[in-house]
Design an enzyme around this catalytic site. Structure first.
Site, short mmCIF file in Angstrom:
data_model
loop_
_atom_site.label_atom_id
_atom_site.label_comp_id
_atom_site.label_asym_id
_atom_site.label_seq_id
_atom_site.Cartn_x
_atom_site.Cartn_y
_atom_site.Cartn_z
N TYR A 187 71.26 20.11 70.08
CA TYR A 187 70.05 20.84 69.72
C TYR A 187 70.32 21.86 68.45
CZ TYR A 187 65.96 23.96 69.45
OH TYR A 187 65.02 24.69 69.03
N SER A 208 75.57 24.77 81.23
CA SER A 208 76.61 24.50 80.25
C SER A 208 76.00 24.98 78.96
CB SER A 208 77.46 23.26 80.27
OG SER A 208 76.48 22.21 79.74
N GLY A 209 76.79 25.55 77.96
CA GLY A 209 76.30 25.74 76.71
C GLY A 209 75.41 27.27 76.64
N ASP A 210 75.26 28.00 77.68
CA ASP A 210 74.78 29.30 77.61
C ASP A 210 75.28 30.27 77.00
OD1 ASP A 210 71.92 28.99 78.29
OD2 ASP A 210 72.19 29.18 80.54
#
Ligand code: UDP
Length: 329
Positions: free
Chosen positions: A141, A281-283
C-alpha cells in the site's frame, strides 16, 4: 470553480465533497462504488459511476466538464490486503492513477490534490515525521502511494502538472451527518466502537510488547474535518500559486492503542473488553506527524482533539448502526 472528486463517495472523499459544496465549488464525483456509498452524497453533487480503469469514460468526463482541479481520493487502503493481493493495489492505486493523470494532461487540467499517506515512511528513523524524513515503505500500500508521488513529480517536470500531496496520518471521526463505513472494517476507532455497539465481543490489541510507554503502538489521530479543511486550503493554494508541494497531515499528538480504548470507554460508558493479541505485520511502533510545514505555509490548524474525534464517530455509529444501509442523505 469546478472540481472533479475521484472516490468522492468514500469516507474522506464524501466529507470533502460536503465542504467543497459549502464553499460554493461545483463538484462532480467519479466513483465506482466498490467501497463508496452513493447515500453519502448530497443531491448537489453530480455522481458519475465509473472506474479509473475506463480510459474512454474518463476522457469523456474531462471533455464534458471544464474542471479547474482534481481531488484524487480513489484508491484501496488496506495494508494487509495489499500484501496478499499486490496486483489489485498496483492496478488500482498506480495504473489507474496513471490513467487519471494522462486524462488530465490530455485535457489540459493540470492541478491535483492527492491523498497520500504516512505509510510512505515505513519504520521511520525520526519522530515526529517531517516531509523529508526517509521514505522506505514496508508494505505494498505504502509503495503504491510513493510511486504515485514519484509519478506526480515526473508529470510536473514533463507536462507542468501541479500537485499537492497530503500525507494522512490516522483519519477518524465524522461530520455532516455522514461517517466511516468500511466493509470489512480494519481501523482501530471504528472497530472499538463496534464493540461498544455490541457488534463485536472485544477489541484485539495487535502487539503489547512494543518499545512504547505501555507496549502498544502509538499513532497520530486526525479528525476528518481537520483533514478536509487542509484539502480546501491546499486547493486554494494550488489554484493561486501553481506550485507543487507535499505536506504531512496529522495532529502532532501520539496516542497508544490502550489510550484510545480507554478514551472510548469513557465516551461510550461501555467496558469495551480488550484482548492481547500478536503484532500485526508491518506495524511501526510509533507514527506521529510533524505538521509544522502545512501550518506555516497554508495556515492550517487542527481544531479537534482525540475526544472530539471519538465522540463524533460514536454519534454517527449510534445513529447509523447499519452504516449507510440506513439510507441517510
Ligand atoms: N489496531 C489494533 N486492533 C485492531 C485494529 C488496529 O490493535 O483491531 C492497532 C494497529 O495495530 C495500529 C493502530 O491500532 O497500531 C491503528 O491501526 P489502524 O488500522 O486504525 O491504522 P494504521 O495505523 O494501520 O493506518
Amino acid at each position: 470553480m469546478k472540481i472533479l472528486v475521484t472516490g468522492g463517495a468514500g469516507y474522506i472523499g464524501s466529507h470533502a465533497v460536503r465542504r467543497l459544496l459549502q464553499y460554493n465549488y461545483k463538484v462532480v464525483v467519479y466513483d465506482n462504488l466498490v467501497n463508496g456509498h452513493k447515500e453519502s452524497l448530497p443531491a448537489e453533487a453530480e455522481l458519475v459511476v465509473g472506474d479509473l480503469n475506463d480510459k474512454e469514460k474518463l476522457d469523456k468526463l474531462f471533455k464534458e466538464h471544464e474542471f479547474d482541479a482534481v481531488m484524487h481520493f480513489a484508491g484501496f487502503i488496506e495494508v494487509g490486503e495489499s500484501m496478499k493481493n499486490p496486483a489489485k493495489y498496483y492496478k488500482n492505486n498506480v495504473v489507474n492513477t496513471l490513467n487519471l493523470l494522462e486524462a488530465m494532461v490530455n485535457n489540459n487540467v493540470k492541478k491535483i490534490i492527492f491523498s497520500s499517506t504516512a505509510a510512505l515512511f515505513g519504520y521511520p528513523d525520526e519522530i515526529p515525521i517531517k516531509e523529508e524524513t526517509k521514505k522506505e515503505p514496508v508494505n505494498v500500500y505504502g509503495r503504491t502511494k510513493l510511486m504515485t508521488e514519484q509519478m506526480l513529480k515526473d508529470f510536473d517536470a514533463a507536462y507542468g502538472l501541479k500537485f499537492i500531496a497530503l500525507r494522512y496520518f490516522n483519519a477518524s471521526g465524522a461530520d455532516f451527518g455522514i461517517g466511516e463505513d468500511h466493509n470489512p472494517e480494519t481501523h482501530l476507532i471504528p472497530i472499538i466502537l463496534q464493540v461498544a455497539m455490541g457488534k463485536r465481543k472485544a477489541i484485539k490489541i495487535f502487539g503489547t510488547d512494543y518499545l512504547t510507554k505501555d507496549g502498544t503502538c502509538i499513532r497520530d489521530y486526525i479528525h476528518v474535518t481537520d483533514l478536509i479543511n487542509a484539502h480546501v486550503l491546499a486547493l486554494k493554494k494550488l489554484l493561486s500559486a501553481n506550485e507543487s508541494n507535499y505536506y504531512n497531515l496529522g495532529n502532532g499528538n501520539g496516542y497508544s492503542v490502550k489510550e484510545i480504548i480507554e478514551a472510548a470507554r469513557e465516551i461510550t460508558s461501555h467496558p469495551i473488553p480488550a484482548i492481547k493479541s500478536k503484532r500485526r505485520s508491518g506495524d511501526p511502533a510509533v507514527l506521529v506527524a510533524d505538521s509544522t510545514k502545512i501550518q506555516k505555509e497554508l495556515g492550517w490548524k487542527p481544531k479537534y482533539d482525540l475526544k472530539a474525534i471519538i465522540k463524533s464517530a460514536w454519534e454517527w455509529h449510534k445513529n447509523n448502526p447499519s452504516g449507510f444501509e440506513e439510507n441517510i442523505n
